[in-house]
Design a protein around this motif. Structure first.
Motif, PDB file in Angstrom:
ATOM      1  N   SER A 371      98.280  30.454  32.871  1.00 41.05           N
ATOM      2  CA  SER A 371      97.651  31.721  33.262  1.00 41.05           C
ATOM      3  C   SER A 371      98.227  32.257  34.566  1.00 41.05           C
ATOM      4  N   GLU A 372      98.509  31.357  35.498  1.00 37.39           N
ATOM      5  CA  GLU A 372      99.004  31.791  36.805  1.00 37.39           C
ATOM      6  C   GLU A 372     100.373  32.449  36.688  1.00 37.39           C
ATOM      7  N   ARG A 375      99.931  35.937  35.196  1.00 36.57           N
ATOM      8  CA  ARG A 375      99.398  36.859  36.203  1.00 36.57           C
ATOM      9  C   ARG A 375     100.496  37.285  37.172  1.00 36.57           C
ATOM     10  N   TRP A 376     101.293  36.322  37.594  1.00 40.38           N
ATOM     11  CA  TRP A 376     102.398  36.613  38.514  1.00 40.38           C
ATOM     12  C   TRP A 376     103.397  37.559  37.861  1.00 40.38           C
TER      13      TRP A 376
END
Length: 389
Positions: A371-372, A375-376
């Protein structure tokens, strides 16, 4: 965007739903499953049932033997298939074969399609996709690719190690991402029994829903011919995008089915279990969890449908598929987690299928991009280009 379903799609949805509930769910306690996933005998039996039901590999083209489903049609059918952890295996829409079928349909040569794609669509063979590597190799950052493909006359020698390779154990062929001498990446096709490929071990993973589990592969002077290049030489990362956006979305579809199954189990439980003078469902705290689950399920469904609709319009959807993947993986996980809480002790035992869903789904927030990272990636695109084209 029209949310209504055609009579044909309604019939296909209902047929899939009945197939999963009547013919697949009874196999969920079949002993031909191990710590990694369904065994080969069970896979073949389930696929034969799907074949008889006219539901085998429905996403493949009609020319290859499928139903030629659009992305929005896949969203409807795959959710129904995902209602059982064995449903995607039965219908040959499980990872990684589902994504590999889509990729091969798009970029494989006619000869490659006949050799590898057609039997894959027919369920006669399995495949795997070898991209992820141990440190310091490629993981979330594909530019760190370490596996090499060095020119050897007109052919190539591939060397390197891959891990987290889903379905490697028992796969008949592999798609390998390797780096050329100029630093560019290329995809190669190879039979898994070719000299130079070793399944080092199967990894001990939390999930147990993928046929073949997740393996570590070693490539040592694997000889491949130029005819085994998938797509164009040096265009591996570009060609990977053909697979990545749709494959992210189909994960969301299948896991949505599992989350809906968890919600149905929880509703049935809280309607009959009593505590403190009334059924659990009448307690406000439990009722709120049911309502939150419904909102998360519908939010996931609408994100899937919207992204699928855009893909059907010919959009690349790199941004939208990242958004859907994050929303769905986190929302569907919240649904299952709440359901475990509502079932209490039963939720953390094998009394229902809920514990298995819980363990299987946790990895969804990591694979196909954490997920990170998504998002990035989304933030970078928003800063660089307001229109996100």
């Amino acid at each position: 965007m029209d949310f209504s379903l055609t009579p044909k799609l309604e019939e296909l949805r209902d047929r899939t739903r009945s197939f999963i509930r009547d013919q697949v769910i009874p196999f969920e306690k079949d002993l031909r499953q191990n710590e990694h996933g369904p065994g080969e005998d069970l896979r073949k039996e389930l696929m034969e049932l799907a074949r008889k039901a006219g539901l085998l590999t429905p996403h493949a083209s009609v020319e290859m033997g499928g139903l030629g489903l659009s992305h929005i049609e896949k969203a409807i059918v795959f959710e129904e298939a995902g209602y059982s952890s064995l449903g995607p295996t039965a219908m040959n829409i499980h990872a990684p074969d589902e994504g590999n079928i889509h990729l091969l349909e798009e970029i494989a040569s006619p000869e490659q399609k006949e050799r590898w794609l057609r039997p894959l669509v027919a369920g006669k063979i399995r495949s795997c996709f070898a991209m992820t590597e141990p440190a310091p190799g490629a993981g979330s950052d594909p530019s760190m690719l370490m596996t090499t493909a060095i020119k050897d006359g007109e052919d190539y020698l591939i060397n390197g190690q891959k891990w987290f390779i889903t379905g490697a154990d028992g796969a008949d062929f592999v798609i390998i991402m390797a780096r050329g001498e100029d630093g560019s990446a290329t995809m190669f096709l190879s039979d898994m029994n070719a000299p130079g490929i070793e399944l080092v071990r199967n990894m001990d993973a939390m999930d147990s829903c993928f046929v073949g589990g997740h393996g570590v592969l070693q490539f040592t002077n694997l000889h491949v011919s130029s005819k085994q290049i998938l797509g164009e030489l040096g265009k591996g990362f570009k060609n990977a995008q053909v697979r990545l956006a749709p494959a992210r979305l189909t994960h969301c579809m299948r896991w949505l089915g599992q989350a809906q199954r968890a919600q149905d189990i929880a509703i049935a439980y809280v309607k009959k279990r009593e505590a403190f003078g009334k059924i659990l469902g009448e307690h406000e705290g439990v009722g709120f969890m049911l309502a939150d689950n419904d909102m998360d399920l519908q939010t996931s469904r609408l994100n899937i449908w919207h992204t699928a609709w855009l893909l059907d319009q010919g959009e690349r959807c790199n941004f939208e598929s990242s958004r859907a993947k994050v929303i769905c993986s986190e929302a569907e996980w919240r649904v299952v987690d709440r359901c475990v809480q509502m079932l209490g002790g039963q939720g953390v035992t094998g009394e229902t299928v809920l514990m298995k869903i819980f363990k299987d789904m946790r990895g969804f927030r990591i694979y196909d991009g954490p997920s990170e990272v998504h998002r990035w990636s989304m933030a970078r695109k928003m800063i660089a280009n307001k229109e996100l084209k």
